[in-house]
Design an enzyme around this catalytic site. Structure first.
Site, PDB file in Angstrom:
ATOM      1  N   LYS A   1       0.929  -1.322  -0.031  1.00  0.00           N
ATOM      2  CA  LYS A   1       0.103  -0.072  -0.017  1.00  0.00           C
ATOM      3  C   LYS A   1       0.740   1.092   0.024  1.00  0.00           C
ATOM      4  O   LYS A   1       0.228   2.502  -0.170  1.00  0.00           O
ATOM      5  CB  LYS A   1      -0.758   0.061   1.279  1.00  0.00           C
ATOM      6  CG  LYS A   1      -1.930  -1.125   1.076  1.00  0.00           C
ATOM      7  CD  LYS A   1      -2.752  -0.597  -0.185  1.00  0.00           C
ATOM      8  CE  LYS A   1      -4.234  -1.481  -0.203  1.00  0.00           C
ATOM      9  NZ  LYS A   1      -5.257  -0.902  -0.864  1.00  0.00           N
TER      10      LYS A   1
ATOM     11  N   SER B   1      -2.237 -12.876   3.955  1.00  0.00           N
ATOM     12  CA  SER B   1      -2.801 -12.581   2.727  1.00  0.00           C
ATOM     13  C   SER B   1      -2.094 -13.198   1.654  1.00  0.00           C
ATOM     14  O   SER B   1      -2.386 -13.617   0.609  1.00  0.00           O
ATOM     15  CB  SER B   1      -3.130 -11.058   2.500  1.00  0.00           C
ATOM     16  OG  SER B   1      -2.051 -10.470   2.396  1.00  0.00           O
TER      17      SER B   1
END
Ligand SMILES: Cc1ncc(COP(=O)(O)O)c(C=O)c1O
Length: 450
Positions: free
Chosen positions: A53, A272
Site C-alpha cells: 500500500k 494474505s
C-alpha cells in the site's frame, strides 16, 4: 541525489518503488506443487514502509496534489484495514499532513499500535475487519463524516482511480521487466482490488494472453487487508470482467500455507500472501513455459496475534506466561478466556443456530437499542451488553430457567462473545455465540426485521 545502484537516498521517499527500484521477485522451490510451472513471489514489504500500500499512498497524495484537491488542507482522513493507513501516515509525515484513521477494533493490536506510533489519530470502531460502506457505525461512514469538515480531505482508496493507477505505473512495469516479458499468469489477493486491476491492465496491454487471476477469502474470514465476495461489493475497483478468474480460499488454507512459506521457504510472508498463493495453486495449471507471479503484500510480523488464534498448536498456553509474568495478569487472563471461548464449541454457526431455535432456544441481540431498531435477526430480543454489564437483567429479559439455551448475537460476533461469557458467569451454562454475528446471519439468508 537518489542512487539505486549505491542505495543512497536524499530521503525515505527516494526508496519508493518503481521500475528503477523494483521490489524483488523470488522463486519458490519447496511449497510449489508444480513440476513445470515456475512460481515467483513479489515481496512487497521491500516498499519503504513495509507493504504494497505504500505505492498507493504515495500515488493518492501525488494525484490529489496535482489535481489541486488539497490546496491548504493539512488533514487527511482515510478508513483503512491498516496498511494504507501506515503508508499514508508516513507520506503524511514526510509531506507535513496529519492523518486520521477510523478503523475496526478487529484489526490486530499490532497494526493499531503502529499507526498510533506513526502519529496517526486512530479512531477504533465496532466494524467489519474490512470497513463496510453504508454501515452507519462503520469506519467508512465515520471518515466521510469527518471529511465534511473544511480542513479535511478523504482520498478514498475504495473509489479513487489513483489506487489502481499506482500499480499500472509501478507494479505492472516492474513485473514485466523482471520476467523479461515472459510472465503467463499474474495472481493477487482482493482487497480494494487496486493491485489486481492496475497491474492487470498494464500486463494485458503488453500481452493480452497474460492470465490475471484474483483470490478472495471466505465469508467471516480473519485475513486483514482482503475482502470476501460480499465485502468486494463495497469497492468500486473490483472489475471481474477484466480478470480471467477468481477463487475463494478459507482461513485454514491461508494460514497453513502462510506458515509453510515462513518455515520451508524462509519467506516472512503474512496471511494474505498465503491466501493468494493457495488460490494460485488452485487456478494455474502445471505446464512447461508457465511463469506465475503472485503478489505478497506484507510480512508476518504484524499478525502474531492472528496466527496465535488460527495456529494455536504452535504456541505455549498463555497461562505459563501469566504465572511467570503476573503483570498485567488480569488482562492476559481475560484475553486467554476470550481466546479459549472463541475456539470452543459454544461458538456456533448458522446450521447449529437453526437446530437450536427449533428447540426453543432464546436469541439475544446484545447491540445497542439503536442498532437493534435498525435491523435485527427475526425473533431476537434486545439486551444490550452495556446494560447486562451494569445492571444485570433488570427487565427480566433472560429466561428464569438457567439451563435454557441462549444464543447471543451482535454485528460480527465479538461483543456477543463477551456477552456469552458473562451469561455463563451468571449461571447460564448453555449460552452460545453465533460466529460472525448478524453479518453471517444475513449472508446465509437468515430472516431479519426492523
Ligand atoms: C495485507 C494486505 N493484503 C492484500 C491487500 C489487497 O490489496 P488491494 O487493496 O490492492 O486489493 C491489502 C490491501 O490493503 C493488504 O493490506
Amino acid at each position: 541525489m537518489n542512487d539505486h545502484r549505491l542505495r543512497t537516498y536524499d530521503s525515505m521517499l527516494g526508496l519508493l518503488c518503481d521500475v528503477d527500484n523494483p521490489t524483488p521477485i523470488v522463486r519458490l522451490n519447496r511449497v510449489t506443487p508444480y513440476k513445470h510451472t515456475q512460481v515467483y513471489a513479489k515481496l512487497e514489504w521491500y516498499n519503504p514502509f513495509g507493504a504494497v500500500k505504500d505505492r498507493v499512498a504515495w500515488n493518492l497524495v501525488r494525484d490529489a496534489e496535482e489535481q489541486g484537491l488539497l490546496g491548504d488542507v493539512k488533514n487527511l482522513v482515510e478508513p483503512t484495514s491498516g496498511n494504507t493507513g501506515m503508508g499514508l501516515a508516513m507520506i503524511a509525515n514526510a509531506k507535513g499532513y496529519k492523518l486520521t484513521t477510523p478503523l475496526s477494533d478487529a484489526i490486530p493490536a499490532e497494526k493499531r499500535n503502529v499507526l498510533r506510533f506513526f502519529g496517526c489519530d486512530v479512531i477504533e470502531l465496532d466494524d467489519d475487519l474490512c470497513p463496510a460502506p453504508g454501515a452507519p457505525e462503520g469506519a467508512i461512514q465515520m471518515a466521510m463524516d469527518i471529511s465534511e469538515k473544511p480542513d479535511f480531505h478523504m482520498l478514498n482508496q475504495y473509489v479513487n482511480e489513483a489506487n489502481p493507477d499506482a500499480h499500472y505505473r509501478t507494479t505492472g512495469p516492474e513485473i514485466w521487466k523482471q520476467t523479461e516479458g515472459k510472465i503467463t499468469h499474474f495472481v493477487a489477493g482482493l482487497g480494494t482490488c487496486g493491485t489486481i486491476t492496475g497491474t492487470g491492465r498494464f500486463l494485458k496491454e503488453q500481452n493480452g494472453d497474460v492470465a490475471v487471476l484474483g483470490v478472495h477469502p471466505a465469508e467471516g474470514h480473519d485475513i486483514p487487508g482482503v475482502r470476501s465476495l460480499r465485502q468486494l461489493g463495497q469497492t468500486q475497483l473490483f472489475h471481474p470482467e477484466e480478470y480471467n478468474g477468481t477463487v475463494e480460499i478459507d482461513n485454514k488454507e491461508a494460514y497453513a500455507l502462510c506458515a509453510r512459506l515462513n518455515q520451508e521457504e524462509s519467506i516472512v510472508a503474512g496471511p494474505s500472501s498465503g491466501m493468494a498463493l493457495a488460490g494460485a495453486f488452485e487456478m494455474v495449471p502445471d505446464e512447461p513455459g508457465n511463469i506465475l507471479v503472485v503478489v505478497f503484500p506484507d510480512t508476518i510480523f504484524k499478525y502474531t496475534s492472528s496466527v496465535r488464534k488460527h495456529l494455536p498448536h504452535m504456541f505455549p498456553q498463555e497461562t505459563e506466561v501469566a504465572s511467570a509474568g503476573g503483570d498485567p495478569a488480569a488482562e492476559r487472563t481475560l484475553r486467554l478466556l476470550l481466546d479459549n471461548a472463541r475456539l470452543s464449541n459454544d461458538v456456533i454457526d448458522m446450521g447449529q443456530v437453526d437446530d437450536l431455535i427449533d428447540d426453543e432456544a432464546v436469541l439475544i441481540d446484545v447491540r445497542t437499542p439503536q442498532e437493534y431498531a435498525e435491523e435485527h435477526a427475526e425473533g431476537a430480543i434486545n439486551l444490550p451488553l452495556a446494560e447486562l454489564e451494569e445492571q444485570g437483567d433488570k427487565h427480566g429479559t433472560l429466561p428464569a430457567d438457567k439451563d435454557a439455551v441462549i444464543i447471543t448475537i451482535c454485528n460480527v460476533g465479538k461483543i456477543s462473545l463477551s456477552a456469552m461469557m458473562l451469561l455463563k458467569s451468571l449461571g447460564y451454562n448453555n449460552a452460545k455465540n453465533l460466529e460472525g454475528g448478524l453479518t453471517t446471519w444475513m449472508a446465509e439468508g437468515g430472516p431479519t426485521q426492523m
